[in-house]
Design a protein around this motif. Sequence first.
Motif, mmCIF file in Angstrom:
data_model
loop_
_atom_site.group_PDB
_atom_site.id
_atom_site.type_symbol
_atom_site.label_atom_id
_atom_site.label_comp_id
_atom_site.label_asym_id
_atom_site.label_seq_id
_atom_site.Cartn_x
_atom_site.Cartn_y
_atom_site.Cartn_z
ATOM 1 N N PHE A 91 0.895 -1.218 0.096
ATOM 2 C CA PHE A 91 -0.021 0.132 0.097
ATOM 3 C C PHE A 91 0.730 1.227 0.006
ATOM 4 O O PHE A 91 0.583 2.148 -0.577
ATOM 5 C CB PHE A 91 -0.726 -0.042 1.171
ATOM 6 N N GLY A 92 1.617 1.463 0.911
ATOM 7 C CA GLY A 92 2.843 2.340 0.819
ATOM 8 C C GLY A 92 3.532 2.739 -0.390
ATOM 9 O O GLY A 92 3.678 3.998 -0.892
ATOM 10 N N LEU A 93 3.902 1.621 -0.872
ATOM 11 C CA LEU A 93 4.785 1.759 -2.230
ATOM 12 C C LEU A 93 3.702 2.445 -3.187
ATOM 13 O O LEU A 93 4.115 3.186 -4.252
ATOM 14 C CB LEU A 93 5.278 0.555 -2.855
ATOM 15 N N LYS A 94 2.637 1.637 -3.254
ATOM 16 C CA LYS A 94 1.742 2.209 -4.414
ATOM 17 C C LYS A 94 1.093 3.850 -4.336
ATOM 18 O O LYS A 94 0.721 4.477 -5.142
ATOM 19 C CB LYS A 94 0.533 1.318 -4.279
ATOM 20 N N GLU A 95 1.409 4.099 -3.067
ATOM 21 C CA GLU A 95 0.609 5.711 -2.544
ATOM 22 C C GLU A 95 1.890 6.551 -2.964
ATOM 23 O O GLU A 95 1.605 7.569 -2.783
ATOM 24 C CB GLU A 95 0.260 5.651 -1.249
ATOM 25 N N GLY A 96 3.217 5.894 -3.208
ATOM 26 C CA GLY A 96 4.037 6.926 -3.708
ATOM 27 C C GLY A 96 5.294 6.961 -2.662
ATOM 28 O O GLY A 96 6.233 7.769 -2.826
ATOM 29 N N ALA A 97 5.321 6.064 -1.687
ATOM 30 C CA ALA A 97 6.618 5.975 -0.735
ATOM 31 C C ALA A 97 7.837 5.313 -1.628
ATOM 32 O O ALA A 97 7.631 4.451 -2.531
ATOM 33 C CB ALA A 97 6.376 5.047 0.164
ATOM 34 N N ASP A 98 9.016 5.585 -1.423
ATOM 35 C CA ASP A 98 10.230 5.164 -2.314
ATOM 36 C C ASP A 98 10.689 4.036 -1.470
ATOM 37 O O ASP A 98 11.451 3.145 -2.028
ATOM 38 C CB ASP A 98 11.334 6.205 -2.318
ATOM 39 N N ASP A 99 10.535 3.925 -0.179
ATOM 40 C CA ASP A 99 11.041 2.619 0.792
ATOM 41 C C ASP A 99 10.243 2.741 1.757
ATOM 42 O O ASP A 99 9.397 3.543 2.192
ATOM 43 C CB ASP A 99 12.551 2.660 1.086
ATOM 44 N N TYR A 100 10.223 1.414 2.318
ATOM 45 C CA TYR A 100 9.321 0.965 3.619
ATOM 46 C C TYR A 100 10.241 0.196 4.293
ATOM 47 O O TYR A 100 10.805 -0.938 4.259
ATOM 48 C CB TYR A 100 8.394 0.154 2.960
ATOM 49 N N ILE A 101 10.277 0.801 5.806
ATOM 50 C CA ILE A 101 11.000 -0.037 6.823
ATOM 51 C C ILE A 101 10.254 -0.304 7.948
ATOM 52 O O ILE A 101 9.650 0.572 8.592
ATOM 53 C CB ILE A 101 12.428 0.780 7.096
ATOM 54 N N SER A 102 10.153 -1.849 8.628
ATOM 55 C CA SER A 102 9.445 -2.232 9.497
ATOM 56 C C SER A 102 10.234 -1.921 10.841
ATOM 57 O O SER A 102 11.440 -2.300 10.797
ATOM 58 C CB SER A 102 9.034 -3.551 9.217
#
Length: 228
Positions: A91-102
């Motif tokens: 969801f985050g990547l589709k919304e335009g985030a460049d990276d996602y870290i948990s």
Amino acid sequence: MDIKILIAEDESIFRELVSDIVKKEGYMPVEARDGKEAIDIFFSSNDIDIVILDVMMPIYDGWEVLKEIREHSDVPIIMLTALGDEKNEVFGLKEGADDYISKPFSYEIFVARLNTIVRKLKKERIDEIIVGKIKIYPVRHKVIVNDLEVELNRKEYSLLNYFVTNNNRVLTREQILDKVWGYDFDGDIRTIDTHIKTLRSKLLTYGNYIKTIRGSGYMFEVQNHEDN
């Protein structure tokens, strides 16, 4: 080149931790305690290079902040969240985030991902488009007109960029519509004229670079004596 990084995180301990990491890597951290403060800082600063957003924040959550920023800027954004499932990441990547870290994350992984984005940012920032009295910095969608920064929304920026990359070429409304709005746009083609009128106004006296070609469309043209 200084890199300014906005860190939006409501947990003070974690926010300070990320801020310390950013400092150790030689970058300049700017802290926000909630989504509203993040939005206020971003749009009042005009020099934020990277945004690190926690998803779960008060007032406006990370998704809302991401959406607001993406409507006006393509600044690199890293999402941080304890929701470490694939659904949220996609969801985050589709919304335009460049990276996602948990969270919690490995120090080494965080630093590696941050520096990857910084390297890309520095490489892209080297590129500067100068046409007449207009300077365009593609990576940040930043536009300078006669040494004055002007605020363009995403559509106006795309329109200007399309004109500049097709300098001295006549572009039909159909070509502009297809390239800037997309082939599946089903609105009124006259929206192009409205956006061009607004763009000309924002470019100040240099809005006259955009010529109306009767019966054909538009052309971006700079007089030879204004090339430098």
